[in-house]
Design an enzyme around this catalytic site. Structure first.
Site: not given
Ligand code: ATP
Ligand code: MG
Length: 621
Positions: A75, A315, A325
């Protein structure tokens, strides 16, 4: 705190640069699933028209040349971090490994949060890690436009119309509070909404009114009609469309209804002919809805079977590091750090500026492996990967971080003049680091004269027991230069702080000359010549948090900030270091790995270095 390094330990072969390619591939459940699907031809009949599309579009395409399709769907609402790097390495890495393609897709279905600054930073991060996306296997173009989920809004709307027509979705006008209560909980089945029994024709009219802007934001939603008694609460008629008047960065004001993430995501995957949709564990209980939706849409002929499948992995949780984030944004906007690329942050831009290499991050992703259960990875694992990568790549150099002047008082007596200098030479890489059969890089040259800079800690007027460096009467080698005999402290400040150390040079002992071994030195110390040393700013970065799990439970992570995470010193560096290009990495002898700062370093005139990591692991200590 438990640590977890399931992959086999890496042996650093002679001069073999560490890389994810060199790391023995360890099978994991994702590799097993993919291998089985390829062996059984699960997706062998799939067609690909070269662009995302439903069954009608893809049906006219060629048999898909990609054996698998994965996707990385961020995102665009923030900068990517080390956790995303893991996800990128998994998705792009598996696609490369199995003759597939990975799609870079912006999941921009939420109109409020996107920003082009984030879009560009994500593209840069994926490119920097060395991956290309979309297209056909082997022909991926690094400048290809990433896919955008918002381009699929029309198709998503069609999918909603199909569900309504098939009696599988209805417009619900309960208040959100009523909906929440009627959803029930783990012990109580949900209660059907009074609107659940509307006819498809009524629902269609209502939904079109929603789209045409005839209803207030939040006044009604479209819900999938599944099972209000399901033990999985996500299947109790989840909302799939809401009314929201917001200008979208891509579609402007075209829509005032937007799909919910859980509805949009499976459709995005199916439109792109994704085979393996890999996500983190928190999406596990969304999988039944993912499967339900795509099964219905396949039945309706919108997609061809078999649809994509979702698989979840753990994760990344890294000690001393925050990977949310939102919390990272708080550190940036509250000025706890200096921007998104602050070298203390685990953002990809921060890690890059700190001196991490794409190879070290790929090696890290491979080494921590893919598992189905959450665990904590020790920060030292990440640093270890960096050291392995740089050990045979980073040229050596000498820097004095806490300088005090050493005067060789007999210099003119030995060399005829106080201004005389001698050129010294040292290898840029030690013999053991040069790959077998290849030429070593050109040697470094630097000058020794009457005055040199040494580390303050390398002189003691009264040596503690076991001290081997400079003290009156002791004989030491200036590394790569001459053997010297210390005669004592020279000038001091009024407070008694030593300003100058005195010693005598011992003639004919220069390193690399026949007399080098004629006098036995107790130790070799690092130094930089006063005549050719260059002043440099050195930023000594340390962990950003003092607590290994700064945001565990309900801890306030701001309180866990390490007040000493950055110390800036004025150092002297040898000429080869002063001429570094921004982003170039070095091993400062005895101190560890440093990088010429990509933003502030100017070769020659303003050297600025960041400490990436020390030579040894200090995290457990
Ligand atoms: P945040 O919760 O910090 O905003 P997010 O998971 O919502 O992070 P996205 O932009 O939706 O962020 O993530 C893109 C991809 O990265 C998704 O497939 C997510 O599962 C993966 N991802 C995010 N954080 C991690 C992590 N700590 N370890 C492994 N994969 C991750
Ligand atoms: Mg997300």
């Amino acid at each position: 705190m438990s640590s977890n390094t399931p992959a086999t330990p890496h042996k650093n072969n002679h001069a073999a640069n560490a890389s994810a390619e060199g790391e023995p591939k360890v099978s994991n459940f994702l590799r097993q699933i993919i291998e089985k699907d390829i062996a059984q031809g699960t997706y062998a009949e799939r067609r690909w028209a070269g662009v995302p599309g439903g069954a009608d579009v893809q049906g006219k395409g060629q048999p898909d040349p990609a054996k698998i399709r994965t996707r990385f769907p961020p995102e665009p609402n923030g900068y990517l971090h080390i956790g995303h790097a893991k996800s990128i390495c998994i998705n792009f890495g598996l696609a490369e490994e199995y003759g597939g393609v990975c799609h870079l897709r912006f999941d921009d279905t939420n109109p409020e949060k996107e920003d082009t600054e984030y879009v560009n930073s994500i593209i840069d991060a994926v490119k920097w890690l060395g991956f290309s996306w979309n297209g056909e296997p082997g022909k991926a173009n690094p400048d290809a436009l990433p896919y955008q989920a918002s381009d699929y809004f029309d198709f998503m709307y069609e999918c909603a119309l199909y569900l309504i027509g098939a009696g599988l979705a209805y417009v619900d006008e309960q208040t959100s509070e009523e909906m929440r209560i009627n959803r029930g909980d783990f012990n109580t089945p949900g209660k059907a909404s009074p609107f659940r029994s509307r006819t498809p024709a009524e629902n269609l009219t209502r939904f079109q009114e929603m789209r045409d802007g005839q209803h207030e934001d939040g006044s009604m939603v479209l819900r999938a009609k599944i099972d209000m008694a399901s033990p999985n609460i996500n299947l109790r008629d989840p909302a799939i469309y809401r009314v929201r008047r917001a200008t979208h960065h891509n579609t402007g004001d075209k829509w005032c209804i937007y799909p919910m993430y859980t509805f949009a995501h499976p459709i995005e995957d199916a439109l792109e002919q994704i085979t393996h949709s890999l996500c983190t564990l928190e999406f596990e209980d969304q999988r039944p809805f993912y499967d339900w939706l795509l099964e219905k849409l396949c039945e309706g002929g919108l997609f061809a079977s078999p649809p994509p499948r979702q698989y979840e992995f753990a994760r990344l949780n890294l000690t001393y590091v925050i990977t949310s984030k939102r919390k990272l944004a708080q550190l940036v906007y509250d000025h706890k750090v200096n921007g998104w690329d602050d070298p203390r942050l685990p953002t990809i831009v921060g890690l890059r500026r700190r001196g991490y290499t794409p190879e070290s991050l790929k090696l890290f992703a491979e080494r921590i492996g893919v598992t189905k259960s959450d665990s904590w990875i020790d920060y030292s694992t990440l640093e270890g990967c960096l050291r392995e990568d740089l050990e045979n790549k980073a040229h050596r150099g000498m820097a004095v971080l806490d300088p005090v002047k050493l005067v060789l008082t007999n210099w003119a007596e030995v060399f005829g003049s106080d201004d005389h200098t001698e050129t010294c030479e040292q290898p840029a890489l030690p013999h053991s680091a040069v790959p077998e059969g290849s030429e070593p890089p050109p040697a470094r040259q630097f000058k020794i004269g009457k005055e040199v800079w040494i580390e303050r800690e390398d002189f003691e007027e009264v040596p503690p027991k076991g001290y081997k460096r400079l003290f009156p009467g002791n004989v030491v080698r200036l590394k790569g230069g001459y053997v010297i005999e210390c005669t004592g402290a020279g000038a001091k400040t009024a407070e008694g702080k030593v300003i100058e150390v005195h010693a005598k040079v011992i003639p004919n002992t220069k390193s690399g000359t026949p007399g080098a071994d004629s006098v036995k030195a107790k130790a070799a110390i690092t130094w930089v010549g006063v005549s050719d040393g260059v002043q440099a700013e050195v930023r000594l970065y340390d962990r950003l948090f003092s607590d290994a799990n700064p945001d565990a439970g309900d801890k306030d992570f701001i309180e866990a900030l390490n007040p000493d995470s950055l110390k800036v010193v004025t150092a002297f560096v040898e000429p080869s270091l002063a001429l570094a290009q921004p982003d170039q990495k070095f091993q400062f002898e005895r101190f560890g790995y440093f990088v010429a700062d990509r933003v502030d370093h100017v070769a020659g005139s303003k050297p600025v270095f960041n400490r990436v990591a020390g030579l040894k692991d200090s995290w457990g200590k």
